[in-house]
Write a protein that holds these residues in place. Structure first.
Motif, short mmCIF file in Angstrom:
data_model
loop_
_atom_site.label_atom_id
_atom_site.label_comp_id
_atom_site.label_asym_id
_atom_site.label_seq_id
_atom_site.Cartn_x
_atom_site.Cartn_y
_atom_site.Cartn_z
N VAL A 99 19.09 -34.65 84.94
CA VAL A 99 18.15 -33.53 84.94
C VAL A 99 18.47 -32.66 83.73
O VAL A 99 19.62 -32.23 83.55
N GLU B 247 17.62 -40.56 85.22
CA GLU B 247 17.53 -39.55 86.30
C GLU B 247 18.44 -38.34 86.10
O GLU B 247 18.56 -37.52 87.01
N LEU C 255 21.27 -30.07 83.09
CA LEU C 255 21.26 -29.32 84.36
C LEU C 255 21.99 -30.06 85.47
O LEU C 255 22.57 -29.45 86.35
N ASN C 256 21.91 -31.37 85.43
CA ASN C 256 22.61 -32.15 86.46
C ASN C 256 22.69 -33.61 86.00
O ASN C 256 21.80 -34.10 85.31
N ILE C 257 23.76 -34.26 86.40
CA ILE C 257 23.89 -35.68 86.11
C ILE C 257 23.38 -36.47 87.31
O ILE C 257 23.05 -35.91 88.34
N SER C 258 23.33 -37.78 87.15
CA SER C 258 22.88 -38.62 88.26
C SER C 258 23.65 -39.93 88.26
O SER C 258 23.90 -40.51 87.20
N ALA D 111 11.52 -28.95 81.60
CA ALA D 111 12.65 -29.38 82.44
C ALA D 111 12.18 -30.56 83.27
O ALA D 111 11.01 -30.63 83.64
N GLY D 112 13.10 -31.47 83.52
CA GLY D 112 12.71 -32.63 84.33
C GLY D 112 13.79 -33.69 84.34
O GLY D 112 14.96 -33.42 84.04
N TRP D 113 13.35 -34.90 84.71
CA TRP D 113 14.27 -36.02 84.86
C TRP D 113 14.11 -37.00 83.69
O TRP D 113 12.98 -37.22 83.22
N TYR E 277 12.70 -22.25 84.43
CA TYR E 277 13.44 -23.11 83.52
C TYR E 277 12.52 -23.76 82.50
O TYR E 277 12.96 -24.60 81.73
#
Lengths: 591, 591
Positions: A70, A68, A102-105, A22-24, A2
């Motif tokens: 992603v 946070e 890529l993702n929620i938090s 990619a990261g937070w 990624y």
């Protein structure tokens, strides 16, 4: 992949390159028409830039990013206008042209910063968020590096790492075992090893010659602060060696680790100190040698020192078996309140002294003490001289009816004064070997002699004749490695002669039958040509915490348990299904 | 040190040196006035010479030495008169002038030789003697070297080894857990991990990015041959990766290990094969690719092949869902008896076929088969051509009402023929990746879909829409590494989207409450920004056994358990004290 790079990798020399990261999301800031996002991964933080003028939609997306989240971004490496010298990537930023969520938090329950706002309990419950913090993660990285260094060092010396079983038999001697019911053998239990002690001795009988293992160990103890029910040992054993060989080998390893992990060069051989001397000079079998403030004995149990031979009418000292003191340099200026604090300190149940005697050495060399009414000024000056105190110093004295107890109280006071005077620097390392431990200690509870180390410890050769006549005076061929007042490791030469082992069990109050029942497998093995052998074990968690400069071992462990032995993140232990209990032929008693 | 050199160290260049050795007496021989002793340690064997003429007393002492006595000798290195080219120290001997008996030994219950006279049971009971044998010890050395290589390889790629806890919570999904009663939390139990699966996923949520661990795992299963209740995994996980990244990383590691441990250069990328293809061509999800003998389908379940479309009055084939065969090259000469053996082989309950059809291809190209009466010679020749058989070959055919079962039977036959024809060479290594596994398999017992790997496996992206419509057709983003017909490792891309994970639990028949109860800690963690991640795990014991060329994993383990889960050396498990049971608030049910 990624990403083309990590968030800690890009430098000014990469300017102009198209990269994907990619990261937070560490944080976002909106400044005018620009949105800045700090993107974080294990390797670092890189600043992302979204420019409303260039791409309003993309910038709007960026403005929706929460802490946070992603994300994956693609963009161009750009030299920053205002550089940040405090971060390795501080010279550059990424002008983003593509953003992929890529993702929620959810909002994390504490901030993912070096100084978090989360308390211990919440940090442990959400340990997976806690580990995102540099402060915690770098301890795990240090632990990893330490294990790699240990393994390569020992492997290069011909040590073999051999896994010993975790499901073994229970041996009631020692601490309490965790046990594991066997479904295939109903009513029978495995035990988890308190250490691989007997198994590594069997490996010596097996001719393995040099063994080590970084091994999980288990003790079902009532947890004192900073104890874990499962902990990790660097466990080592060698054949055809004497104490000197083991000390040389592991002193070498310790020096290597300090150099490799902390860049500290420990020169010259480590100090060695017999247990008796350590107790007399520091009141401890693990003296903190980063500072002096050694004990001066004014009266001791064997009468070789007795400054208070003449009764002065002061019962506390007249009747004491032991009177000893330390000199706190420059502390004559301590106020009454400060001295009261010290008195309270030694009277705490954890220390247990009855009180504290103090004496200030005045500028003119005279002494003002809390016992002025019992002693003449001349006596007090004699005492001061004996103590080696100089004008401006504070003499602190502990006494008691039990010399060893009084020494331990004075030890606590010495450590407290060392801390108050800033003498216990975490970046300074003082190592030594403590040797010549007593072989046995008397247990009031069990009304018998107990092995101070374990029943397989070899006595010092010259003391063997005393096993029959005066076992309490026998010294063990044992040694502890101590760093900064903490026992990091310890071990001994073991008994390899079955007859000597049998005598040891006898002294420890084992009937031959009980010895056979509990340690038969080892005693039988020793009938087939056991070589002389010895070894030691380090507490890995503790040693990492010293390298990391931590007070607690907890943050050197990825998923530690709390003081009730619970993993609050996993919510373990917990109840199990009736079906599981039935299969194990177990009933849980109602409490 | 009891020695200046090991027993494997001295060479002709040391001649004339005075040395001290220590070790075990392998054997003694008296020849005229000379006594020869072979002295053994982990590193080798050195010949000692005692000369009656030079020192009669010393020689008399040497004559009293028994097998496995432990001695220390000092002497002079001497060039041998008759050299032994088979041992590294074979050019020299030690003329002994000092002998120190360190320990005696009972006569060992079996010989300490490469080919021991001890059976399995006695070897396990006296495992500490068994390990003195080269044959066993070298497996443990190999295991050590393999672990060192794995750790350094992964560490150099930025992987962190992180210890996960051994005392965790019980999760009834999967195999049966070993449990550990908690004294501090009466009625509650820890469980020992079946693998660190969920914990390593939490470490990915924690941002560790690249994790590995050589970890003990525990499964309370009824032990089939060559299973151990505790075993060791090389457990790995990576973030921000696709299947391709993981395959590249671990193919690299496998190549490194084969080179470092066996000197074998594996060139080019490993073969990759979808599960469905592996089943069709080899009847196995772990095909042994050291040899060909691929399946030829004559009739299959989807009707794409149907050589037996016309009913021939032979019910076995007429009614079969599947007919497939292999060609055993040069085996037309097999006698009736040999073929009967093969028939018996496939009819064993472990294989489960109803029977075996065979056809010999004669030198003239005609076919003699066990089904001549049902088919014309022309049909049989057509079949032979379809099979690709040549004169001198033997065609072996399996059929059955369930295609997958029949394929597995044919797989067993193929492996048996491979072994008979010497095609399964232990020094040849054929590796491949099997991919595109089915996501689910139907459990008759549970009457629901079960996860073929585990509930955290990600479906292949293109199959996600079928989760709702045809879950049984969904393929997993999973992969196994196979070597010589053995699965050495396997893993998958994991689900990182909480919604997809919830759907997966739903398909697997979990109520939301049950999913929360069992995997709540993981699902909660996934709410806080889980990165895309995946990994794999290798069975260390199995992989070492392949490198060592062993059929069983047992001799790659220092202290293995037997098929009843017992450690016969330690005699564990065993009964524990009533006091221990009381402390744990447990009652053992009478059986």
């Amino acid at each position: 992949m990624y990403r083309t790079h990590t968030c800690g990798q890009l430098r000014i020399t990469d300017a102009g390159a198209t990269v994907t990261l990619a990261g937070w999301v560490q944080r976002t800031r909106k400044m005018g028409g620009m949105t800045f996002v700090d993107l974080r991964d294990r390797y670092g933080i890189t600043q992302l830039v979204f420019n409303e003028e260039l791409d309003a939609d993309l910038c709007a997306e960026a403005n929706k990013l929460g802490r946070e989240y992603v994300i994956q971004v693609t963009g161009t490496v750009n030299e920053r206008y205002s550089k940040n010298a405090n971060m390795p990537t501080g010279d550059i930023e990424i002008i983003v042209n593509k953003l992929n969520l890529l993702n929620i938090s959810d909002t994390p329950p504490f901030t993912i910063e070096d100084n978090s706002d989360g308390g211990d309990d919440i940090r442990m419950k959400y340990r997976y968020l806690d580990i995102r913090r540099n402060a915690v993660r770098k301890n795990l990285e240090l632990r990893h590096r330490m294990c790699i260094e240990v393994r390569n060092y020992l492997s290069n010396l011909g040590f073999l790492e051999i896994e010993t079983p975790v499901l073994i038999g229970s041996t009631p001697e020692g601490a309490r075992d965790f046990v594991v019911p066997s479904r295939m053998n109903p009513g029978q239990f495995y035990a988890l090893p308190q250490s691989p002690q007997t198994l590594k001795q069997l490996l010596m009988v097996a001719g393995i010659d040099r063994y080590f293992q970084i091994a999980k160990c288990f003790r079902d103890e009532d947890l004192r602060a900073d104890r874990q029910p499962e902990f990790t040992q660097i466990d080592c054993e060698m054949s055809f060696v004497t104490q000197e060989d083991i000390i040389q080998t592991f002193e070498g390893m310790a020096k290597h680790l300090f150099k490799a992990l902390r860049g500290v060069e420990l020169t010259g051989p480590f100090l060695r100190m017999p247990w008796r001397e350590a107790m007399k000079r520091f009141g401890s079998d693990k003296p903190d040698m980063r500072f002096g403030m050694e004990f001066v004995e004014l009266k001791n149990e064997d009468g070789t020192v007795n400054f208070f031979a003449d009764k002065a009418g002061f019962a506390v000292l007249d009747e004491a078996q032991y009177v000893g003191g330390i000199v706190a340099p420059g502390c004559a200026v301590y106020t009454r309140k400060q001295i009261d604090q010290l008195t309270e300190f030694v009277k705490r149940p954890q220390v247990g002294a009855k009180g504290l005697i103090y004496a200030r050495v005045q500028d003119d060399g005279s002494v003002k003490s809390s016992v002025d009414k019992f002693y003449t000024p001349k006596q007090l000056i004699e005492m001061k001289d004996l103590m080696g105190a100089k004008p401006g110093d504070l003499i602190l004295i502990i006494s008691g009816p039990d010399a060893m107890k009084a020494r331990k109280q004075l030890c606590e006071l010495r450590l407290e004064m060392g801390a108050r005077l800033g003498l216990r620097d975490k970046d300074k390392f003082a190592l030594l070997w403590v040797t010549e431990f007593p072989m046995f200690e008397w247990s009031e509870e069990e009304n018998r002699l107990m092995a101070m180390h374990h029943p397989f410890t070899h006595p010092m050769d010259e003391d063997i004749p005393m096993l029959d006549t005066n076992p309490e005076a026998v010294r063990a061929d044992a040694y502890d490695m101590v760093c900064n007042g903490i026992e990091v490791g310890g071990g001994s030469i073991r008994i390899h002669d079955p007859k000597l082992q049998a005598k040891m069990f006898e002294i420890l109050g084992f009937t031959p039958e009980k010895a056979q029942e509990q340690f038969g497998f080892l005693m039988n093995a020793f009938k087939f040509g056991a070589p002389p052998h010895g070894g030691l074990a380090y507490g890995l968690d503790r040693w990492v915490s010293i390298f990391a400069g931590l007070d607690s071992i907890r943050d050197c462990i990825a998923f530690p348990k709390n003081n009730s032995g619970r993993d609050v993140m996993l919510d373990a232990p917990s109840c199990i299904d009736q079906k599981q209990l039935d299969e194990l032929a177990l009933i849980v008693k109602n409490q």
